[in-house]
Design a protein around this motif. Sequence first.
Motif, PDB file in Angstrom:
ATOM      1  N   PRO A  56      -1.042  -2.388  -5.204  1.00  0.00           N
ATOM      2  CA  PRO A  56      -0.162  -1.280  -5.598  1.00  0.00           C
ATOM      3  C   PRO A  56      -0.682  -0.581  -6.849  1.00  0.00           C
ATOM      4  O   PRO A  56      -1.607  -1.078  -7.505  1.00  0.00           O
ATOM      5  CB  PRO A  56       1.172  -1.976  -5.864  1.00  0.00           C
ATOM      6  CG  PRO A  56       0.773  -3.341  -6.334  1.00  0.00           C
ATOM      7  CD  PRO A  56      -0.426  -3.703  -5.499  1.00  0.00           C
ATOM      8  N   GLU A  60       3.664   0.002 -10.498  1.00  0.00           N
ATOM      9  CA  GLU A  60       4.442  -0.633  -9.436  1.00  0.00           C
ATOM     10  C   GLU A  60       4.327  -2.149  -9.529  1.00  0.00           C
ATOM     11  O   GLU A  60       5.267  -2.869  -9.188  1.00  0.00           O
ATOM     12  CB  GLU A  60       3.952  -0.148  -8.071  1.00  0.00           C
ATOM     13  CG  GLU A  60       4.222   1.317  -7.811  1.00  0.00           C
ATOM     14  CD  GLU A  60       3.555   1.829  -6.558  1.00  0.00           C
ATOM     15  OE1 GLU A  60       3.986   2.870  -6.044  1.00  0.00           O
ATOM     16  OE2 GLU A  60       2.592   1.189  -6.088  1.00  0.00           O
ATOM     17  N   PRO A  64       8.289  -2.711 -10.395  1.00  0.00           N
ATOM     18  CA  PRO A  64       8.459  -1.904  -9.185  1.00  0.00           C
ATOM     19  C   PRO A  64       9.761  -1.118  -9.141  1.00  0.00           C
ATOM     20  O   PRO A  64       9.858  -0.109  -8.445  1.00  0.00           O
ATOM     21  CB  PRO A  64       8.403  -2.945  -8.055  1.00  0.00           C
ATOM     22  CG  PRO A  64       8.742  -4.246  -8.700  1.00  0.00           C
ATOM     23  CD  PRO A  64       8.198  -4.149 -10.094  1.00  0.00           C
ATOM     24  N   HIS A  65      10.771  -1.544  -9.901  1.00  0.00           N
ATOM     25  CA  HIS A  65      12.082  -0.872  -9.842  1.00  0.00           C
ATOM     26  C   HIS A  65      12.108   0.417 -10.671  1.00  0.00           C
ATOM     27  O   HIS A  65      12.931   1.299 -10.405  1.00  0.00           O
ATOM     28  CB  HIS A  65      13.177  -1.817 -10.306  1.00  0.00           C
ATOM     29  CG  HIS A  65      13.295  -3.053  -9.462  1.00  0.00           C
ATOM     30  ND1 HIS A  65      13.750  -3.020  -8.164  1.00  0.00           N
ATOM     31  CD2 HIS A  65      12.987  -4.349  -9.731  1.00  0.00           C
ATOM     32  CE1 HIS A  65      13.733  -4.242  -7.660  1.00  0.00           C
ATOM     33  NE2 HIS A  65      13.284  -5.070  -8.584  1.00  0.00           N
ATOM     34  N   ALA A  69       8.228   7.402  -8.395  1.00  0.00           N
ATOM     35  CA  ALA A  69       8.148   7.564  -6.942  1.00  0.00           C
ATOM     36  C   ALA A  69       6.779   8.109  -6.575  1.00  0.00           C
ATOM     37  O   ALA A  69       6.250   9.010  -7.228  1.00  0.00           O
ATOM     38  CB  ALA A  69       9.240   8.519  -6.463  1.00  0.00           C
ATOM     39  N   ARG A  70       6.222   7.572  -5.523  1.00  0.00           N
ATOM     40  CA  ARG A  70       4.906   8.037  -5.080  1.00  0.00           C
ATOM     41  C   ARG A  70       5.001   9.427  -4.460  1.00  0.00           C
ATOM     42  O   ARG A  70       5.932   9.738  -3.723  1.00  0.00           O
ATOM     43  CB  ARG A  70       4.328   7.085  -4.040  1.00  0.00           C
ATOM     44  CG  ARG A  70       3.799   5.797  -4.615  1.00  0.00           C
ATOM     45  CD  ARG A  70       2.816   5.192  -3.643  1.00  0.00           C
ATOM     46  NE  ARG A  70       2.386   3.877  -4.094  1.00  0.00           N
ATOM     47  CZ  ARG A  70       1.284   3.290  -3.651  1.00  0.00           C
ATOM     48  NH1 ARG A  70       0.534   3.888  -2.759  1.00  0.00           N
ATOM     49  NH2 ARG A  70       0.953   2.099  -4.101  1.00  0.00           N
ATOM     50  N   ARG A  73       1.646   8.295   0.244  1.00  0.00           N
ATOM     51  CA  ARG A  73       1.335   6.953   0.712  1.00  0.00           C
ATOM     52  C   ARG A  73      -0.179   6.786   0.728  1.00  0.00           C
ATOM     53  O   ARG A  73      -0.933   7.765   0.717  1.00  0.00           O
ATOM     54  CB  ARG A  73       1.886   6.747   2.120  1.00  0.00           C
ATOM     55  CG  ARG A  73       3.396   6.628   2.187  1.00  0.00           C
ATOM     56  CD  ARG A  73       3.885   6.678   3.616  1.00  0.00           C
ATOM     57  NE  ARG A  73       3.130   5.796   4.495  1.00  0.00           N
ATOM     58  CZ  ARG A  73       3.186   5.840   5.823  1.00  0.00           C
ATOM     59  NH1 ARG A  73       3.953   6.742   6.414  1.00  0.00           N
ATOM     60  NH2 ARG A  73       2.499   4.997   6.557  1.00  0.00           N
ATOM     61  N   LYS A 214       8.167   4.394   4.493  1.00  0.00           N
ATOM     62  CA  LYS A 214       7.287   3.308   4.026  1.00  0.00           C
ATOM     63  C   LYS A 214       7.007   3.404   2.532  1.00  0.00           C
ATOM     64  O   LYS A 214       5.850   3.355   2.079  1.00  0.00           O
ATOM     65  CB  LYS A 214       5.957   3.326   4.792  1.00  0.00           C
ATOM     66  CG  LYS A 214       5.967   2.501   6.055  1.00  0.00           C
ATOM     67  CD  LYS A 214       4.565   2.319   6.585  1.00  0.00           C
ATOM     68  CE  LYS A 214       4.555   1.391   7.786  1.00  0.00           C
ATOM     69  NZ  LYS A 214       3.198   1.222   8.339  1.00  0.00           N
ATOM     70  N   ARG A 215       8.043   3.560   1.752  1.00  0.00           N
ATOM     71  CA  ARG A 215       7.885   3.592   0.304  1.00  0.00           C
ATOM     72  C   ARG A 215       9.190   3.139  -0.334  1.00  0.00           C
ATOM     73  O   ARG A 215      10.269   3.335   0.213  1.00  0.00           O
ATOM     74  CB  ARG A 215       7.469   4.980  -0.188  1.00  0.00           C
ATOM     75  CG  ARG A 215       8.422   6.092   0.166  1.00  0.00           C
ATOM     76  CD  ARG A 215       7.869   7.435  -0.292  1.00  0.00           C
ATOM     77  NE  ARG A 215       6.959   8.006   0.688  1.00  0.00           N
ATOM     78  CZ  ARG A 215       6.146   9.015   0.433  1.00  0.00           C
ATOM     79  NH1 ARG A 215       6.101   9.539  -0.764  1.00  0.00           N
ATOM     80  NH2 ARG A 215       5.353   9.499   1.368  1.00  0.00           N
ATOM     81  N   ARG A 216       9.047   2.505  -1.500  1.00  0.00           N
ATOM     82  CA  ARG A 216      10.211   1.965  -2.195  1.00  0.00           C
ATOM     83  C   ARG A 216      11.091   3.080  -2.735  1.00  0.00           C
ATOM     84  O   ARG A 216      12.321   3.013  -2.673  1.00  0.00           O
ATOM     85  CB  ARG A 216       9.750   1.061  -3.348  1.00  0.00           C
ATOM     86  CG  ARG A 216      10.895   0.362  -4.083  1.00  0.00           C
ATOM     87  CD  ARG A 216      10.349  -0.433  -5.252  1.00  0.00           C
ATOM     88  NE  ARG A 216       9.429  -1.455  -4.823  1.00  0.00           N
ATOM     89  CZ  ARG A 216       9.797  -2.682  -4.475  1.00  0.00           C
ATOM     90  NH1 ARG A 216      11.077  -3.018  -4.518  1.00  0.00           N
ATOM     91  NH2 ARG A 216       8.912  -3.569  -4.089  1.00  0.00           N
ATOM     92  N   ARG A 217      10.464   4.110  -3.308  1.00  0.00           N
ATOM     93  CA  ARG A 217      11.206   5.234  -3.875  1.00  0.00           C
ATOM     94  C   ARG A 217      10.585   6.530  -3.402  1.00  0.00           C
ATOM     95  O   ARG A 217       9.393   6.587  -3.065  1.00  0.00           O
ATOM     96  CB  ARG A 217      11.180   5.182  -5.415  1.00  0.00           C
ATOM     97  CG  ARG A 217      11.785   3.915  -6.002  1.00  0.00           C
ATOM     98  CD  ARG A 217      11.675   3.928  -7.519  1.00  0.00           C
ATOM     99  NE  ARG A 217      12.428   5.042  -8.089  1.00  0.00           N
ATOM    100  CZ  ARG A 217      12.229   5.513  -9.316  1.00  0.00           C
ATOM    101  NH1 ARG A 217      11.302   4.975 -10.091  1.00  0.00           N
ATOM    102  NH2 ARG A 217      12.956   6.505  -9.782  1.00  0.00           N
ATOM    103  N   ASN A 252      18.028   1.679   1.788  1.00  0.00           N
ATOM    104  CA  ASN A 252      16.716   2.296   1.615  1.00  0.00           C
ATOM    105  C   ASN A 252      16.790   3.797   1.888  1.00  0.00           C
ATOM    106  O   ASN A 252      17.701   4.278   2.559  1.00  0.00           O
ATOM    107  CB  ASN A 252      15.702   1.658   2.564  1.00  0.00           C
ATOM    108  CG  ASN A 252      15.470   0.195   2.264  1.00  0.00           C
ATOM    109  OD1 ASN A 252      15.420  -0.209   1.101  1.00  0.00           O
ATOM    110  ND2 ASN A 252      15.334  -0.620   3.314  1.00  0.00           N
TER     111      ASN A 252
END
Length: 316
Positions: A56, A60, A64-65, A69-70, A73, A214-217, A252
């Motif tokens: 990552p 991240e 990671p929190h 935001a990316r 990808r 497919k991303r956390r944020r 999510n």
Amino acid sequence: MQLVRGLQNLRPQHRGCVATIGNFDGVHRGHRAILARLRERAAELGLPSCVVIFEPQPREFFDPHTAPARLLRLRDKLDLLRAEGVDRVLCLAFNQRLRSLSAAEFVNQVLVDGLGVRHLEVGDDFRFGCDRLGDFAFLQQSGAEHGFTVEAAHTVEIEGLRVSSTKVRKALAHADFELAERLLGRPFTIRGTVLHGQKLARQLGTPTANVQLKRRRVPLTGVYLVSANIDGVNWPGVANIGVRPTVQGDGNAHLEVHLLDFAGDLYGRRLTVAFHHKLRDEQRFASLEALKSAINADVAAARAHWQGQLQTKSLK
């Protein structure tokens, strides 16, 4: 373009290159200026160009929190690097082992022993190594010791604004898509595969394509006017991106796109969704009937906007 994952997969034929290092999130106009210089120096020295990235991304890994935001990808980043003429990408797993390397160890293991770098292009504010103790001056000193040159990448400014991934995120947060496009050099898009969802929107009368994120944020949240490219044709539409607070979900972020007057099966297809204008924030409604009314209003607003765009073009 060749992708090498990890130092362990480097081979003798990979040694000898012109390299740069960074996250390259967004591959914006500042990044593209670095890549242009990378190509020039590679051509001058008759060597392949190499971009070193991390997965990552370092922030991240550390938190990671709260990491930004990316914008892209990994797959999309690689596609854009390929389009910029990069010969090779070395993707390093950013883990505890890599994080623990001192600046000197990073230079020795990655740049010297791993890649055999002959020339390095980095920003003059670049920091690396354990506790970020390595800097541009350290790289210059290391280059003199190990036989590679180091050059500072020039900052790119647009209308007095320094181009950066942070600036792009801020523009998106304020729904300033014109500024985001100027910084990126292209419209902001999200690409993903259409998956089967709850099909609730279909029950409410407005079927949507559930685009895999497919991303956390994500850098956007709300309801937007969008267009989606399908087989080279741009279809106008409206999209919601967020956690869908009215219905019980998984917490999510989801991207759901309704394309105006589109009839066809999109499951399994990969869509490129471009964002043009924000209609409203995402909100929780008291009932599904209230949600349906809001969706109908969003679709009506989108239809009016795109019809207005067509009329404007026909008058030119």
